[in-house]
Design a protein around this motif. Sequence first.
Motif, mmCIF file in Angstrom:
data_model
loop_
_atom_site.group_PDB
_atom_site.id
_atom_site.type_symbol
_atom_site.label_atom_id
_atom_site.label_comp_id
_atom_site.label_asym_id
_atom_site.label_seq_id
_atom_site.Cartn_x
_atom_site.Cartn_y
_atom_site.Cartn_z
ATOM 1 N N ILE A 210 0.833 -1.203 0.000
ATOM 2 C CA ILE A 210 0.000 0.000 0.000
ATOM 3 C C ILE A 210 0.867 1.251 0.000
ATOM 4 C CG2 ILE A 210 -1.660 1.327 1.371
ATOM 5 C CD1 ILE A 210 -2.807 -1.396 2.292
ATOM 6 N N CYS A 211 1.945 1.220 0.772
ATOM 7 C CA CYS A 211 2.830 2.380 0.868
ATOM 8 C C CYS A 211 3.493 2.694 -0.465
ATOM 9 C CB CYS A 211 3.874 2.128 1.951
ATOM 10 S SG CYS A 211 4.781 3.607 2.439
ATOM 11 N N LYS A 212 3.926 1.649 -1.179
ATOM 12 C CA LYS A 212 4.553 1.890 -2.480
ATOM 13 C C LYS A 212 3.571 2.532 -3.456
ATOM 14 C CE LYS A 212 7.688 0.145 -4.700
ATOM 15 N NZ LYS A 212 8.612 -0.610 -5.570
ATOM 16 N N LYS A 213 2.347 2.017 -3.479
ATOM 17 C CA LYS A 213 1.341 2.610 -4.367
ATOM 18 C C LYS A 213 1.006 4.033 -3.927
ATOM 19 C CE LYS A 213 -3.119 1.723 -6.572
ATOM 20 N NZ LYS A 213 -3.597 3.107 -6.456
ATOM 21 N N LEU A 214 0.942 4.253 -2.618
ATOM 22 C CA LEU A 214 0.656 5.583 -2.092
ATOM 23 C C LEU A 214 1.695 6.594 -2.569
ATOM 24 C CD1 LEU A 214 -0.805 7.545 -0.126
ATOM 25 C CD2 LEU A 214 0.729 6.689 1.660
ATOM 26 N N ILE A 215 2.965 6.243 -2.440
ATOM 27 C CA ILE A 215 4.036 7.149 -2.862
ATOM 28 C C ILE A 215 3.924 7.448 -4.358
ATOM 29 C CG2 ILE A 215 6.532 7.405 -3.142
ATOM 30 C CD1 ILE A 215 6.792 5.595 -0.611
ATOM 31 N N ARG A 216 3.725 6.385 -5.138
ATOM 32 C CA ARG A 216 3.605 6.569 -6.594
ATOM 33 C C ARG A 216 2.451 7.492 -6.940
ATOM 34 N NH1 ARG A 216 1.037 4.514 -11.116
ATOM 35 N NH2 ARG A 216 2.364 4.083 -12.926
ATOM 36 N N ASP A 217 1.304 7.290 -6.294
ATOM 37 C CA ASP A 217 0.121 8.084 -6.619
ATOM 38 C C ASP A 217 0.234 9.524 -6.117
ATOM 39 O OD1 ASP A 217 -0.922 5.874 -7.845
ATOM 40 O OD2 ASP A 217 -2.319 5.370 -6.228
ATOM 41 N N ILE A 218 0.829 9.723 -4.942
ATOM 42 C CA ILE A 218 1.021 11.078 -4.423
ATOM 43 C C ILE A 218 1.888 11.892 -5.377
ATOM 44 C CG2 ILE A 218 2.199 12.416 -2.618
ATOM 45 C CD1 ILE A 218 -0.479 11.497 -1.680
ATOM 46 N N VAL A 219 2.930 11.264 -5.892
ATOM 47 C CA VAL A 219 3.862 11.963 -6.776
ATOM 48 C C VAL A 219 3.276 12.182 -8.167
ATOM 49 C CG1 VAL A 219 6.108 11.782 -7.942
ATOM 50 C CG2 VAL A 219 5.902 11.144 -5.530
ATOM 51 N N ASN A 220 2.520 11.193 -8.665
ATOM 52 C CA ASN A 220 2.158 11.199 -10.079
ATOM 53 C C ASN A 220 0.678 11.388 -10.390
ATOM 54 O OD1 ASN A 220 4.841 10.319 -11.324
ATOM 55 N ND2 ASN A 220 4.487 8.706 -9.812
ATOM 56 N N VAL A 221 -0.211 11.134 -9.426
ATOM 57 C CA VAL A 221 -1.635 11.059 -9.741
ATOM 58 C C VAL A 221 -2.464 12.115 -9.026
ATOM 59 C CG1 VAL A 221 -3.672 9.568 -9.746
ATOM 60 C CG2 VAL A 221 -1.414 8.573 -10.189
ATOM 61 N N TYR A 222 -2.396 12.144 -7.696
ATOM 62 C CA TYR A 222 -3.292 13.005 -6.934
ATOM 63 C C TYR A 222 -2.876 14.470 -6.985
ATOM 64 C CZ TYR A 222 -4.362 8.505 -4.647
ATOM 65 O OH TYR A 222 -4.695 7.206 -4.382
ATOM 66 N N SER A 223 -3.849 15.331 -7.024
ATOM 67 C CA SER A 223 -3.599 16.752 -6.794
ATOM 68 C C SER A 223 -3.453 16.981 -5.291
ATOM 69 C CB SER A 223 -4.762 17.594 -7.325
ATOM 70 O OG SER A 223 -5.928 17.380 -6.529
ATOM 71 N N TYR A 224 -2.964 18.135 -4.919
ATOM 72 C CA TYR A 224 -2.827 18.465 -3.500
ATOM 73 C C TYR A 224 -4.185 18.398 -2.803
ATOM 74 C CZ TYR A 224 -1.857 21.140 0.735
ATOM 75 O OH TYR A 224 -1.753 21.540 2.045
ATOM 76 N N GLU A 225 -5.214 18.888 -3.459
ATOM 77 C CA GLU A 225 -6.549 18.899 -2.865
ATOM 78 C C GLU A 225 -7.087 17.480 -2.681
ATOM 79 O OE1 GLU A 225 -5.584 20.756 -5.423
ATOM 80 O OE2 GLU A 225 -5.557 22.729 -4.441
ATOM 81 N N GLU A 226 -6.814 16.601 -3.637
ATOM 82 C CA GLU A 226 -7.292 15.222 -3.556
ATOM 83 C C GLU A 226 -6.580 14.421 -2.475
ATOM 84 O OE1 GLU A 226 -8.481 14.071 -8.126
ATOM 85 O OE2 GLU A 226 -6.357 14.248 -7.622
ATOM 86 N N ALA A 227 -5.310 14.714 -2.288
ATOM 87 C CA ALA A 227 -4.464 13.876 -1.439
ATOM 88 C C ALA A 227 -4.976 13.779 -0.005
ATOM 89 C CB ALA A 227 -3.031 14.398 -1.442
ATOM 90 N N GLY A 228 -5.481 14.875 0.553
ATOM 91 C CA GLY A 228 -5.933 14.862 1.937
ATOM 92 C C GLY A 228 -7.020 13.840 2.194
ATOM 93 N N ASN A 229 -8.085 13.870 1.400
ATOM 94 C CA ASN A 229 -9.193 12.933 1.584
ATOM 95 C C ASN A 229 -8.793 11.493 1.290
ATOM 96 O OD1 ASN A 229 -11.134 14.807 2.406
ATOM 97 N ND2 ASN A 229 -11.690 15.309 0.287
ATOM 98 N N ILE A 230 -8.035 11.306 0.223
ATOM 99 C CA ILE A 230 -7.661 9.945 -0.179
ATOM 100 C C ILE A 230 -6.751 9.307 0.862
ATOM 101 C CG2 ILE A 230 -6.369 8.604 -1.885
ATOM 102 C CD1 ILE A 230 -7.465 10.588 -3.999
ATOM 103 N N THR A 231 -5.761 10.052 1.349
ATOM 104 C CA THR A 231 -4.839 9.480 2.334
ATOM 105 C C THR A 231 -5.537 9.217 3.663
ATOM 106 O OG1 THR A 231 -4.054 11.720 2.868
ATOM 107 C CG2 THR A 231 -2.766 10.450 1.285
#
Length: 263
Positions: A210-231
Motif C-alpha cells: 500500500i505504501c509503495k502505491k501511495l508514494i507513486r500516486d502522491i507523486v504522479n496522480v493526486y492533486s494536493y486537494e485530492e491527497a488529503g481525503n484519499i490518504t
Amino acid sequence: MKNYKTINFIREGGIYFIVLNRPEIHNAFDDLMIEELIDAIDTAETEDCRLLAFKGNGESFCAGADLNWMKKMAQYDYNTNLEDSKKLSKLIDKIYSFAKPTIALVHGAVIGGGNGIVAACDLVIAEENSFFVLSEVKIGLAPAVISPYVIKRIGEFNARYLMLSGKRIDAFEANKMGLVNLVVKQNEVDKVYKENVELFLRSAPEAVKICKKLIRDIVNVYSYEEAGNITAKIIAEMRVSPEGQEGMNSFLEKRKPSWRKNK
C-alpha cells in the motif's frame, strides 16, 4: 523458476533475483532481454515475492542498449521504432511500479538505458568502482524513455547537466546527486545488502504494498486537494485491516507481529 536466454531468474525464499546475463557485451539489452525482464517481473509480481533485486553478471551492471540491436532498429520505420520503444517504457514502469521493494546491486558500468533500471528501483547499492553515463547525446539520441525516472531521482538541473553533457560520473558523485543511495566497498556489498533486506522484511507485507502505491500516486496522480481525503481513507482502512490490527496489538503487547515470527 523459468529459464531465460538473456537473464537468470532466481528465488531464495521470498527474495527474487533478476540477473542480467549477457556479460560478453556488459549486459547491454536488446528486444529479447526487455521481453524476458518484463516476463520475469510479472512472474515475481504474481508469486509470494517480498523483495526483488537486480544484478548484472560479469564486469558491468548494464551497458545500456545493444548497439547491434539499435543499428537494426534504425533500418525500420517510425511506427516500428515507436512500438519497440514502448516496450522499454513498459519495462521501466514495471520496475518503478513493482508492488514490493526493489534493490539494484550495481557494479562496473551503468550506461544509457541501464540508468533507467537503476533510477526506477527503491534502493540502489553501488560498489565504489561503479560509474554512470547518460551517453545518448553523444550518438545523436536522447535518454527519452528513462528521463522521467532519472529526473525523479536526481532533479531537473542535475539531469540537465548529465543528459546534455554525457559526462561520466563515479559512484560517489552519483550518490551526491541521488542516483545512488549507498556506496560500498566490494567486500561489503553482501553485508550491506543483507542489512537492508532485513529492514524491508521486518515491514508488514500488505503495508509495504500500500505504501509503495501511495508514494507513486502522491507523486504522479493526486492533486494536493485530492491527497488529503484519499490518504485519510487509506489510513482508516489500514487501521481496521487484519494486518493493521495485528501490528498495533503486537506493539502494545510487546511481541513480534505474525510476519516476523522468524525475524
